[in-house]
Motif scaffolding. Structure first.
Motif, PDB file in Angstrom:
ATOM      1  N   ASN A   1     -21.336 107.938  97.347  1.00 44.26           N
ATOM      2  CA  ASN A   1     -20.459 109.098  97.452  1.00 44.26           C
ATOM      3  C   ASN A   1     -21.305 110.290  97.888  1.00 44.26           C
ATOM      4  N   VAL A   2     -20.852 111.013  98.931  1.00 42.55           N
ATOM      5  CA  VAL A   2     -21.636 112.109  99.483  1.00 42.55           C
ATOM      6  C   VAL A   2     -20.737 113.324  99.697  1.00 42.55           C
ATOM      7  N   ALA A   3     -21.219 114.488  99.305  1.00 39.82           N
ATOM      8  CA  ALA A   3     -20.478 115.725  99.552  1.00 39.82           C
ATOM      9  C   ALA A   3     -20.367 115.956 101.056  1.00 39.82           C
ATOM     10  N   MET A   4     -19.177 116.316 101.519  1.00 49.21           N
ATOM     11  CA  MET A   4     -18.957 116.531 102.949  1.00 49.21           C
ATOM     12  C   MET A   4     -19.842 117.641 103.508  1.00 49.21           C
ATOM     13  N   LYS A   5     -20.191 118.617 102.668  1.00 49.01           N
ATOM     14  CA  LYS A   5     -21.023 119.725 103.125  1.00 49.01           C
ATOM     15  C   LYS A   5     -22.514 119.392 103.082  1.00 49.01           C
ATOM     16  N   ASN A   6     -22.871 118.224 102.560  1.00 48.01           N
ATOM     17  CA  ASN A   6     -24.268 117.829 102.450  1.00 48.01           C
ATOM     18  C   ASN A   6     -24.678 117.060 103.708  1.00 48.01           C
TER      19      ASN A   6
ATOM     20  N   GLY B   1     -11.214 115.191  96.901  1.00 48.40           N
ATOM     21  CA  GLY B   1     -11.501 116.598  96.631  1.00 48.40           C
ATOM     22  C   GLY B   1     -10.448 117.511  97.223  1.00 48.40           C
ATOM     23  N   ASP B   2     -10.885 118.746  97.522  1.00 47.89           N
ATOM     24  CA  ASP B   2      -9.959 119.742  98.055  1.00 47.89           C
ATOM     25  C   ASP B   2      -9.426 119.303  99.421  1.00 47.89           C
ATOM     26  N   ARG B   3      -8.177 119.657  99.678  1.00 43.77           N
ATOM     27  CA  ARG B   3      -7.522 119.243 100.923  1.00 43.77           C
ATOM     28  C   ARG B   3      -7.780 120.195 102.087  1.00 43.77           C
ATOM     29  N   GLU B   4      -8.183 121.429 101.776  1.00 45.70           N
ATOM     30  CA  GLU B   4      -8.432 122.417 102.820  1.00 45.70           C
ATOM     31  C   GLU B   4      -9.876 122.879 102.760  1.00 45.70           C
TER      32      GLU B   4
ATOM     33  N   TYR C   1     -14.422 121.985  98.076  1.00 53.38           N
ATOM     34  CA  TYR C   1     -15.372 120.884  98.138  1.00 53.38           C
ATOM     35  C   TYR C   1     -14.634 119.550  98.251  1.00 53.38           C
ATOM     36  N   ALA C   2     -15.263 118.627  98.958  1.00 49.22           N
ATOM     37  CA  ALA C   2     -14.730 117.280  99.070  1.00 49.22           C
ATOM     38  C   ALA C   2     -15.899 116.316  99.276  1.00 49.22           C
ATOM     39  N   ASP C   3     -15.660 115.071  98.930  1.00 53.14           N
ATOM     40  CA  ASP C   3     -16.667 114.031  99.050  1.00 53.14           C
ATOM     41  C   ASP C   3     -16.157 112.906  99.946  1.00 53.14           C
TER      42      ASP C   3
END
Length: 180
Positions: free
Chosen positions: A137-142, A162-165, A171-173
């Protein structure tokens, strides 16, 4: 299928990876805190009891058991110096899934290929079992982690959570998978 665990100790060319012991809790916690900058990308916060909790209870998925969880330290073969941390879970979300919860390499060893070495050997070990996939699992911003994991063959998106927007405080993964 019986849940097959990875070995308590294994090696790569330059590293020894083994189950964490109680005396290693403090240095592992310090290493974890060194990597706390990732929370700018995943929205999490620093867990001051992370290493202790992982050692005693595990960092478990919903319905998970401690018996299927491992926390392992990564040390340089030559010096014995702590170089990283690996946590894994065997059999989540299906019995055929090997999950890499967390991998962190000490910042003084970044860009030396140690993470790649660990993952390459780990996937080789996992392939010898009845697991059919490896997930992380990886954070989209990482972005550095996304580049790393996709470079290791975990390049299929299994899910987005995670968040849809998009937003600075959103944040989302991505759950990435490699089929074996």
């Amino acid at each position: 299928m019986t849940i097959k665990m990875i070995p308590c100790q294994w090696e790569t060319n330059r590293l020894t990876i083994k189950d964490m012991t109680e005396v290693e809790i403090q240095p592992v916690q310090e290493l974890y805190e060194q990597g706390s900058y990732i929370h700018q990308w995943d929205g999490g916060s620093l867990d001051h009891g992370y290493a202790y909790r992982c050692f005693t209870d595990g960092d478990l998925p919903p319905g998970g058991t401690r018996a299927q969880y491992k926390i392992q330290v990564i040390r340089q073969k030559e010096t014995g110096r702590l170089a990283g941390l690996l946590t894994t879970y065997n059999g989540y979300p299906t019995r055929e899934t090997f999950y890499i919860n967390y991998l962190y390499i000490d910042k003084s060893y970044h860009r030396q290929g140690l993470g790649q070495e660990v993952v390459r050997e780990l996937i080789g070990i996992v392939k010898q079992t009845e697991y059919r996939e490896v997930r992380a699992n990886v954070a989209m911003k990482n972005w550095p982690a996304l580049r790393f994991w996709t470079g290791q063959g975990l390049d299929i998106i299994q899910g987005i959570y995670g968040d849809r927007e998009y937003g600075a405080d959103k944040y989302a993964d991505l759950e990435l998978v490699k089929f074996l």
